[in-house]
Design an enzyme around this catalytic site. Structure first.
Site, PDB file in Angstrom:
ATOM      1  N   LEU A 288       0.847  -1.188   0.000  1.00  0.00           N
ATOM      2  CA  LEU A 288       0.000   0.000   0.000  1.00  0.00           C
ATOM      3  C   LEU A 288       0.880   1.234   0.000  1.00  0.00           C
ATOM      4  O   LEU A 288       1.557   1.519   0.984  1.00  0.00           O
ATOM      5  CB  LEU A 288      -0.926  -0.007   1.218  1.00  0.00           C
ATOM      6  CG  LEU A 288      -1.900  -1.194   1.279  1.00  0.00           C
ATOM      7  CD1 LEU A 288      -2.646  -1.199   2.599  1.00  0.00           C
ATOM      8  CD2 LEU A 288      -2.889  -1.125   0.123  1.00  0.00           C
ATOM      9  N   GLU A 289       0.852   1.971  -1.081  1.00  0.00           N
ATOM     10  CA  GLU A 289       1.800   3.070  -1.261  1.00  0.00           C
ATOM     11  C   GLU A 289       1.270   4.415  -0.800  1.00  0.00           C
ATOM     12  O   GLU A 289       1.940   5.431  -0.944  1.00  0.00           O
ATOM     13  CB  GLU A 289       2.248   3.119  -2.721  1.00  0.00           C
ATOM     14  CG  GLU A 289       2.911   1.817  -3.124  1.00  0.00           C
ATOM     15  CD  GLU A 289       3.700   1.920  -4.408  1.00  0.00           C
ATOM     16  OE1 GLU A 289       3.734   3.006  -4.998  1.00  0.00           O
ATOM     17  OE2 GLU A 289       4.270   0.899  -4.808  1.00  0.00           O
TER      18      GLU A 289
END
Length: 602
Positions: free
Chosen positions: A427-428
């Site tokens: 999850l960026e």
């Protein structure tokens, strides 16, 4: 991954002529449409453009009109249950088919040909100075819906693309002071395949021309059957009921689903458990009687241990899409890879919940059955195939206990369905360590000790133990497999000695890995993540030689640059790359060089 998510640029083709253009334009002056990809990101800009065009024309597409209580449907045979009665189709282009249908037993299928756009119409009787809502369900590319002869402003709307399933077209029109009849129509577009329309309606004041008889309550569905059982789900199907708008599905006496077609997917069930199912049909008149009960039993869950991850492991991300890298089946992935992260899971409308959709079309017809068989074969060979959550465009959010449970439950269901050995957190846009920890611990409780959990944070996420990613990794240290930080697309960063290092060097890899090693992670939980080729990332590519030198420096204290750790970490887990596809595109140079180095670490 920053480089992990595909970089899409919409295929350039002209939008169809908006509804305000005449529909009799001959095909020789039309610009052909170019084929475009199925991924939603590829058509998003075109969809927005189409929406803007419609808004500019004062139209509402794919929206639901609200009719007043006294309104009636002045269209006749709008469900095409009586063939083409009341309808006229240009050039004999229309026919009634039994499949696909949105409801009932029939639907209109019309095929454009040459200069004929397959226009099907009927004239309805209306009341002057009144407003009507015109709508229909359609399948196909560039399907139009409209009305002429309104006495005010004629209207139309259209689908900007195929959409892949039924879509509702809707618009409204007002009649003039002396208008008593209006022609309503639907048509396709020149050079496009056949379109399908069903449940055509024109709701408004009764103009005195009569309406179809009101619907009667539908009968009970027959032929209810169970198929496709797994440890956590099954498929329920039944025969379509004439006059039904949709169906209610009951599980052990409780309504659990509402569907429009004659089948339903039941998920989240317990393994080795029998359930009783019934189905009822409904329409505007109400709900009909339930079908005879049918029993479905899920398969045995039982112990399903995953292969052990080797002491030193090579991780590669596998692309479930085609972005110019080599298109691969899982069976094509090099045997050098010990962990294969399938990219990516898809978000659902339920917060935190995920699903997975194999891009069969983009992968040359790769079927779900082949995909599942390839996962099983990789596991039999001692490999771990996991599902990656996130990527550059990932929108999954876990910010409370409910979404944490949704992630755990849906991830476990996908593990049961496909055979995944675990999940990867990529999850960026940051994560909440409290609830991500809750989700991963809940998943671990379901899946057992063989669960594989990996992470792929960006460099900025692992600069401090106070960051959300670092906190999560430390919170689940007892069940965490490896953190493969992305040493690319980051620019310069601080090393554990407080000095700033530029990406693309041995020092950058070793001094940043040192932060994790000294910050509390076990060496077995630290891996070096790099692009497999210059095409795999915007920046930060290093040659396999640089990667191997960094591995030697950390594990053996040799081949270091200007930075040398105060001690060695022979238990270092290994290395990761984005992606197996870019690696294959470059002749597998990365895995052939780095794989043997990783597997030979002390």
């Amino acid at each position: 991954m920053c480089a992990g998510s595909p970089t899409y640029s919409p295929t350039r083709f002209p939008a169809p002529f908006p509804a305000r253009f005449p529909t009799h334009i001959p095909t020789h002056i039309l610009t052909p449409f170019s084929p475009h990809g199925a991924h939603v990101n590829r058509i998003r800009s075109l969809a927005l453009l189409g929406a803007a065009s419609l808004a500019a024309g004062g139209l509402t597409a794919l929206a639901t009109g609200t009719a007043q209580a006294a309104d009636v449907n002045v269209a006749r045979n709008g469900g095409f249950e009586s063939g083409l009665a009341n309808w006229s189709c240009s050039g004999g282009s229309g026919a009634v088919v039994s499949s696909p249908v949105y409801a009932g037993a029939g639907a209109l299928k019309a095929t454009p040909a040459g200069s004929d756009n397959a226009r099907c119409s009927q004239t309805v009787t209306v009341k002057p100075n009144s407003t009507y809502t015109l709508s229909t369900q359609v399948q196909g590319s560039y399907v139009y819906l409209g009305a002429t002869g309104t006495g005010t402003q004629d209207v139309s709307t259209w689908t900007p693309g195929s959409g892949g399933g039924w879509q509702k077209l809707s618009t409204t029109f007002s009649t003039g002071p002396s208008t008593t009849q209006v022609t309503v129509y639907t048509h396709g577009w020149y050079g496009q395949p056949a379109y399908v329309a069903d449940e055509f309606s024109v709701f408004g004041p009764d103009g005195g021309g009569g309406t179809d008889p009101g619907p009667s309550i539908p009968g009970a569905p027959t032929g209810t059957a169970v198929s496709g059982q797994s440890a956590s789900g099954l498929t329920l199907s039944w025969n379509a009921v004439s006059g039904a708008t949709g169906y209610y599905v009951y599980q052990d006496g409780t309504r659990v689903q509402t569907v429009s077609g004659a089948s339903a997917q039941l998920t989240g069930l317990a393994a080795s458990t029998s359930y009783s199912f019934q189905v009822s049909a409904y329409n505007a008149a109400g709900e009909g009687p339930k079908s005879a009960a049918v029993t479905g039993t899920t398969t045995g869950g039982g112990p399903n241990p995953n292969p052990s991850v080797p002491k030193h492991a090579l991780t590669g991300y596998w692309q479930n899409f085609n972005n110019g890298a080599t298109v691969q089946k899982l069976s094509d992935v090099s045997a050098q890879y010990d962990i294969i992260a399938v990219s990516f899971a898809d978000a659902t409308t339920t917060p935190g919940a995920i699903t997975f959709n194999l891009d069969s079309a983009g992968l040359g017809g790769y079927t779900v059955a082949q995909f599942k068989a390839d996962i099983a074969a990789k596991k039999a060979a001692g490999k771990s195939v996991i599902l990656s959550i996130g990527g550059e465009k990932g929108t999954i959010s876990v910010n409370d206990s409910a979404s944490a449970n949704n992630l755990a439950n849906s991830a476990y269901a996908l593990m049961q369905e496909y055979g995944f050995s675990g999940i990867d957190i990529d999850l960026e846009n940051g994560l909440n360590p409290t609830y991500m920890t809750q989700a991963l611990r809940s998943l671990s409780a379901k899946a057992g000790s063989s669960l594989v959990i990996t992470m792929a944070p960006q460099t900025i996420d692992m600069q401090s133990t106070q960051g959300g990613y670092f906190k999560t990794a430390l919170n689940i240290k007892d069940i965490l497999t490896v953190v493969n930080m992305q040493y690319y697309n980051s620019g310069s960063m601080n090393g554990c000695d407080g000095k700033v290092y530029s990406q693309g060097t041995v020092d950058f890899l070793t001094a940043l890995a040192c932060i994790q090693l000294e910050g509390g992670l076990d060496p077995s939980q630290v891996g070096i993540g790099v692009p497999a080729s210059p095409s795999g990332a915007g920046s930060g590519y290093v040659s396999p030689t640089v990667v191997n030198n960094a591995l030697d420096c950390l594990a053996r204290g040799t081949n270091c640059g200007s930075f040398k750790p105060s001690k060695t970490y022979p238990g270092l887990r290994g290395a990761m790359t984005w992606s197996t596809n870019w690696d294959a595109k470059a002749g597998s140079a990365w895995s052939n060089a780095v794989g043997p180095k990783v597997h030979a670490l002390p």
